[in-house]
Design a protein around this motif. Structure first.
Motif, mmCIF file in Angstrom:
data_model
loop_
_atom_site.group_PDB
_atom_site.id
_atom_site.type_symbol
_atom_site.label_atom_id
_atom_site.label_comp_id
_atom_site.label_asym_id
_atom_site.label_seq_id
_atom_site.Cartn_x
_atom_site.Cartn_y
_atom_site.Cartn_z
ATOM 1 N N TRP A 59 47.619 38.266 90.114
ATOM 2 C CA TRP A 59 48.591 38.110 89.049
ATOM 3 C C TRP A 59 47.875 37.626 87.797
ATOM 4 O O TRP A 59 46.772 37.069 87.882
ATOM 5 N N PRO A 60 48.455 37.828 86.640
ATOM 6 C CA PRO A 60 47.781 37.433 85.400
ATOM 7 C C PRO A 60 47.457 35.941 85.398
ATOM 8 O O PRO A 60 48.286 35.108 85.759
ATOM 9 N N ARG A 61 46.240 35.600 84.966
ATOM 10 C CA ARG A 61 45.789 34.208 85.014
ATOM 11 C C ARG A 61 46.195 33.418 83.769
ATOM 12 O O ARG A 61 46.307 32.204 83.819
ATOM 13 N N GLY A 62 46.373 34.090 82.654
ATOM 14 C CA GLY A 62 46.721 33.375 81.429
ATOM 15 C C GLY A 62 48.214 33.148 81.311
ATOM 16 O O GLY A 62 48.956 33.149 82.299
ATOM 17 N N ARG A 63 48.644 32.952 80.086
ATOM 18 C CA ARG A 63 50.070 32.759 79.825
ATOM 19 C C ARG A 63 50.786 34.098 79.942
ATOM 20 O O ARG A 63 50.457 35.055 79.235
ATOM 21 N N THR A 64 51.768 34.150 80.828
ATOM 22 C CA THR A 64 52.528 35.375 81.056
ATOM 23 C C THR A 64 53.956 35.171 80.566
ATOM 24 O O THR A 64 54.664 34.279 81.029
ATOM 25 N N THR A 65 54.359 36.026 79.640
ATOM 26 C CA THR A 65 55.719 35.958 79.093
ATOM 27 C C THR A 65 56.507 37.160 79.594
ATOM 28 O O THR A 65 56.073 38.309 79.455
ATOM 29 N N ILE A 66 57.658 36.858 80.162
ATOM 30 C CA ILE A 66 58.528 37.911 80.709
ATOM 31 C C ILE A 66 59.827 37.893 79.899
ATOM 32 O O ILE A 66 60.540 36.880 79.868
ATOM 33 N N ASN A 67 60.116 38.998 79.244
ATOM 34 C CA ASN A 67 61.313 39.107 78.413
ATOM 35 C C ASN A 67 62.319 40.050 79.064
ATOM 36 O O ASN A 67 61.983 41.170 79.446
ATOM 37 N N LEU A 68 63.558 39.579 79.192
ATOM 38 C CA LEU A 68 64.646 40.386 79.753
ATOM 39 C C LEU A 68 65.590 40.768 78.627
ATOM 40 O O LEU A 68 66.285 39.915 78.059
#
Length: 511
Positions: A59-68
């Motif tokens: 899975w991504p190691r940095g900051r992951t932003t998920i927008n719905l």
């Protein structure tokens, strides 16, 4: 890197598309979900991360932003787990997600990566087809339900690894096929039949009249007289559901979580019998997350309220709007949701708390004040919406022991269908009226004209039986239904006489 995945969510009885954007970049290793997620959606970041790890992916190691998106509608439930996980894997593996945009995904993830069933798959499949999606990926347990929607490929998936392997072309997977027309035609049978009921011929006749005109029905009788047995068989004489009615009903049952792999489509009239301890929200629908209540789950079918006076008065009163309008509107801070609720109300009650008031063979143990209080639990406005009041006496031994064959549901249903066709032809110019019970003052004046002898009969009944003014319209509507069953164009005194006998409880029980 940015990945875009499509999913859907349910609002009311319909679904809307949700665009899920997953973006990974530098910064602290944290997962942020935006777009008005509820608690279940926020918790998905922990489920998804563990499921990805246990499935053998990074899975991504940095900051992951998920927008719905759309961001102005609250997202609820765990159905976004699967598309979020696919977006995160595509981002971590630096895979072009443009090929995924022609698909739609829904499913809850277990920590092992297994895909669990979710609610509302049928309306989601309809929305995905409307959006022109090539395929919809759903949990294996929901595949048969979604496959009832034609014009879109449905893939039932078992886990995250299987889904991603198929999308990368590493694993073959066949779409689930469903023949809705064939399934619908072969699953319209019932487990019960009116031929099982011994005796009670006059009650069966009253039920036939009620179903033929779409009238609500109240049965009053001592314990063990067969009120529940009769009620459970009412759906068997109602006209078969059309395909459109079946789809609309199935959508509601899907949202309520009442479907499974064995019962993936509702092809018969629903029969709902809630317990008398049910709350207002349970009957009408609502809660923090607006969900259909029993009045909506019974849409296009029968809502049976046994022991009617035992229900809380406030609970019964909330049914007045659905009975009048055929729909229920649930308003919450997040917005208003409207559910359809066109059902036939069938209620049953004892004549008194002990059940034997007026019985010729058993003595009633209730005092006059007890009987009066018991009957007053049902309000006049609710009773006003019930067209037929039927006395159901105890079954005699000669009827129980009789070997005579009783009339089956199929023959009764044929007469009902003929009467309904007559009404549909009569009201073809008025889309708001589809049966006699739905007639308003204008339709009653137009279609319920009476000859002099029938008018005189009603006048005498109103005077001698002390019937209320509201009973007058009910008698006219029921008389119209009786004449339709008889195949008569004109209401006669005989038809009015039969209708009057279904209102005599206005005097004997409620005055």
């Amino acid at each position: 890197m940015l990945a875009k995945i499509y999913s859907a969510a349910v609002y009311g009885v319909d679904a809307y598309e949700v665009e899920i954007e997953v973006n990974a970049g530098g910064g602290d290793p944290v997962i942020v979900i935006v777009g008005l997620p509820d608690a279940a959606v926020k918790e998905s970041r922990d489920r998804v991360r563990t499921a990805i790890q246990n499935s053998g992916y990074r899975w991504p190691r940095g900051r992951t932003t998920i927008n719905l998106a759309p961001a102005d509608i609250k997202k609820e439930g765990p159905s976004f787990d699967l598309p979020i996980a696919l977006g995160m894997v595509a981002t971590a593996e630096e895979i072009d997600s443009s090929t995924l945009e022609k698909f739609s995904f829904v499913g809850e993830l277990a920590l092992t990566g297994a895909v669990r069933s979710v609610r509302g798959v049928l309306p989601i499949a309809i929305e995905a087809r409307r959006r022109g999606k090539q395929a919809l990926f759903v949990p294996q347990a929901n595949a048969r339900e979604a496959a009832m929607v034609e014009g879109i490929d449905i893939y039932g998936v078992e886990n995250l690894r299987q889904t991603f392997s198929f999308l990368r072309g590493e694993l073959p997977l066949q779409p689930v096929r469903g023949d809705l027309t064939s399934f619908f035609a072969t699953h319209q049978s019932y487990d019960v039949d009116f031929s099982d009921v011994k005796g009670q011929a006059h009650v069966k006749r009253a039920i036939e009249v009620a179903v033929a005109g779409g009238h609500n029905l109240l049965m009053i009788g001592p314990p063990g007289s067969g009120k529940s047995m009769l009620s459970k068989r009412i759906a068997t004489i109602m006209p078969p559901m059309s395909l459109e009615e079946a789809i609309e009903t199935t959508k509601i049952h899907s949202i309520a979580g009442l479907l499974d792999d064995e019962r993936s489509f509702v092809a018969t009239r629903p029969f709902r019998s809630p317990h008398h301890t049910i709350s207002d929200v349970g009957l009408l629908g609502g809660s923090a997350t607006p969900a259909p209540g029993e009045v909506s789950i019974a849409h296009n079918g029968v809502l049976f309220l046994d022991e009617l006076p035992e229900f809380k008065r406030s609970t019964l009163e909330v049914m007045r709007q659905p009975l009048e309008d055929g729909k229920v509107t649930v308003s919450r801070a997040a917005g208003s949701v409207t559910f359809p609720s066109e059902f036939m109300l069938v209620a049953a009650m004892n004549p008194c708390p002990c059940g034997y008031f007026g019985d010729l063979k058993r003595e009633c143990r209730c005092g006059p004040l007890q009987v009066q209080r018991y009957r007053q639990r049902i309000s006049g406005p609710l009773l006003d919406r019930i067209d037929l009041h039927i006395e159901v006496p105890a079954v005699e031994y000669r009827d129980i022991s009789s070997t005579r064959s009783e009339e089956n549901s199929e023959r009764i249903r044929e007469r009902v269908i003929t009467a309904r066709e007559t009404q549909q032809q009569r009201f073809r110019a008025d889309k708001k009226v589809n049966c006699n019970a739905r007639m308003g003052p204008r339709q009653i004046k137009q279609h319920c004209t009476l000859p002099d002898d029938a008018q005189e009969l009603i006048r005498v009944a109103m005077t001698e039986l002390n019937l209320s003014a509201r009973a007058y319209d009910r008698i006219l509507k029921v008389s119209r239904t009786v004449s339709d069953l008889a195949g008569a164009d004109q209401i006669s005194a005989e038809h009015v006489s039969e209708a009057i006998q279904y209102r005599t409880f206005d005097r004997t029980l409620w005055v």
